[in-house]
Motif scaffolding. Structure first.
Motif, mmCIF file in Angstrom:
data_model
loop_
_atom_site.group_PDB
_atom_site.id
_atom_site.type_symbol
_atom_site.label_atom_id
_atom_site.label_comp_id
_atom_site.label_asym_id
_atom_site.label_seq_id
_atom_site.Cartn_x
_atom_site.Cartn_y
_atom_site.Cartn_z
ATOM 1 N N ASP A 161 0.799 -0.826 0.546
ATOM 2 C CA ASP A 161 -0.301 -0.296 0.114
ATOM 3 C C ASP A 161 0.967 1.154 0.011
ATOM 4 O OD1 ASP A 161 -2.105 1.992 0.514
ATOM 5 O OD2 ASP A 161 -2.775 1.187 2.040
ATOM 6 N N HIS A 169 -1.062 4.692 1.000
ATOM 7 C CA HIS A 169 -0.909 5.389 2.560
ATOM 8 C C HIS A 169 0.680 5.797 3.069
ATOM 9 C CE1 HIS A 169 -2.023 5.110 6.101
ATOM 10 N NE2 HIS A 169 -1.145 3.812 6.916
ATOM 11 N N GLU A 171 0.177 5.843 -8.178
ATOM 12 C CA GLU A 171 -0.615 5.942 -6.740
ATOM 13 C C GLU A 171 0.071 7.067 -5.866
ATOM 14 O OE1 GLU A 171 -2.752 3.397 -5.227
ATOM 15 O OE2 GLU A 171 -3.526 3.466 -7.246
ATOM 16 N N SER A 187 -3.998 -6.812 -0.018
ATOM 17 C CA SER A 187 -3.129 -5.215 0.175
ATOM 18 C C SER A 187 -1.807 -5.713 1.892
ATOM 19 C CB SER A 187 -3.556 -3.832 0.075
ATOM 20 O OG SER A 187 -3.512 -3.067 0.526
ATOM 21 N N GLU A 224 0.261 -3.675 4.491
ATOM 22 C CA GLU A 224 0.775 -2.900 4.903
ATOM 23 C C GLU A 224 2.253 -1.538 5.007
ATOM 24 O OE1 GLU A 224 -0.261 -0.447 9.552
ATOM 25 O OE2 GLU A 224 -1.191 -1.763 8.824
#
Length: 317
Positions: free
Chosen positions: A156, A159, A190, A302, A304
């Motif tokens: 991710d 994030h 992204e 996904s 972290e």
């Protein structure tokens, strides 16, 4: 003397067919029996004949792993973890490098298709249309790319990028440069989408750039001329090259410009200043991709990411 499958069956107290299934279709064998057979096989030094097994099962027990640049320190932990996961499941893993060339990806998938049971594509550069066409030739799992109908493992990065820009904003930076990656990079897109979501920060995009130290070094003058006080780089290599380039221009990090990378590679921890970065779960991604490929599971997972704050970021002057 060569140990045969009959020797293993006799020592395990099971039928020859059970030993065969233990190696060719382990999911069809009771767990306790499978453990006993594998232990006996290991003790006797038995190794199944891969060629014969391939003729029987239609499977080679070989996998391919294709990466964008094997020289990038981001990839070795992923490769090592994928190799360990494959070996644990009695598979061989062959690794190939595309040198960031989409055409090389297609050539390698086609070459692998007759020699492996499946391919892991890590950070592919080919178009979605090209990848969907390749998926018809051989099963594969894609890392760091969304692809319709294919198993995907995502780290991710969006994030993580948002955390990085929020960190810079929290230090007081209101004008931040995004030193982006190669044109057409899913990861770069992204990062940009997430970075643009942080309120109170004007984002200046500098790029596209090569995903290397040289790419970061070449971007230094544009970063200086943009007047930003903070930078989020496409990856740690770009960040390290950028820091060197800014130094050549007389700018200190973090005294004049704060810099954040992405990946958390070892060179970033050794760099001076030590690099603030977004840690990517590369080893976990490698293991998971191999598991999904062997189990033939089509799912999107996904993983972290997290921000690691070190010495390359500080409040602006």
């Amino acid at each position: 003397m060569t140990v045969t499958i009959r020797d293993v069956a006799r020592a395990s107290g099971v039928h020859v067919s059970t030993v065969s299934r233990t190696f060719s279709a382990p999911h069809m064998v009771n767990a306790a029996t499978r453990t006993r057979v594998l232990a006996v096989a290991e003790e006797l030094g038995y190794r199944p004949n891969r060629a014969a097994r391939a003729l029987t099962t239609g499977r080679t027990h070989n996998l391919g792993l294709i990466v964008a640049d094997i020289a990038n320190p981001f990839f070795p932990p992923l490769i090592k973890a994928a190799h360990a996961a494959a070996r644990q499941r009695d598979y061989h893993l062959f690794v190939a490098d595309t040198d960031e060339e989409p055409a090389a990806e297609e050539e390698l998938v086609q070459a692998f298709s007759k020699q492996v049971d499946g391919v892991v594509l890590c950070s592919p550069r080919s178009s979605n249309k090209a990848l969907e066409r390749l998926a018809e030739r051989v099963p594969f799992v894609v890392i760091n790319r969304r692809l319709r109908g294919a198993a995907t493992v995502l780290m991710d990065v969006g994030h993580g990028a948002k955390l990085a820009v929020e960190h810079l904003a929290g230090l007081g930076h209101t004008r931040v440069a995004l030193v982006s990656g190669p044109a057409g990079s899913w990861t770069s897109a992204e990062i940009r989408t997430a970075a643009e979501q942080v309120p109170g920060v004007e984002l200046v995009v500098v790029g596209p750039n090569a995903p290397t130290e040289r790419g970061g070094f070449a971007a230094a003058r544009r970063v200086r001329d943009s007047g930003v006080t903070g930078v989020l780089a496409y990856n740690d290599l770009v960040a390290i090259g950028l820091i060197e380039g800014l130094g050549e221009l007389g700018l200190g990090v973090p005294e004049d410009v704060s810099v954040v990378g992405i990946d958390d590679i070892v060179p970033g921890r050794l760099n001076r200043p030590k690099l603030t970065t977004v840690a990517m779960p590369t080893a976990a991604a490698g293991r998971l991709a191999v598991d999904l490929l062997i189990q033939e599971v089509s799912a999107t997972t996904s993983l972290e990411t997290r921000l690691v704050v070190r010495d390359s970021t500080a409040a602006p002057r």
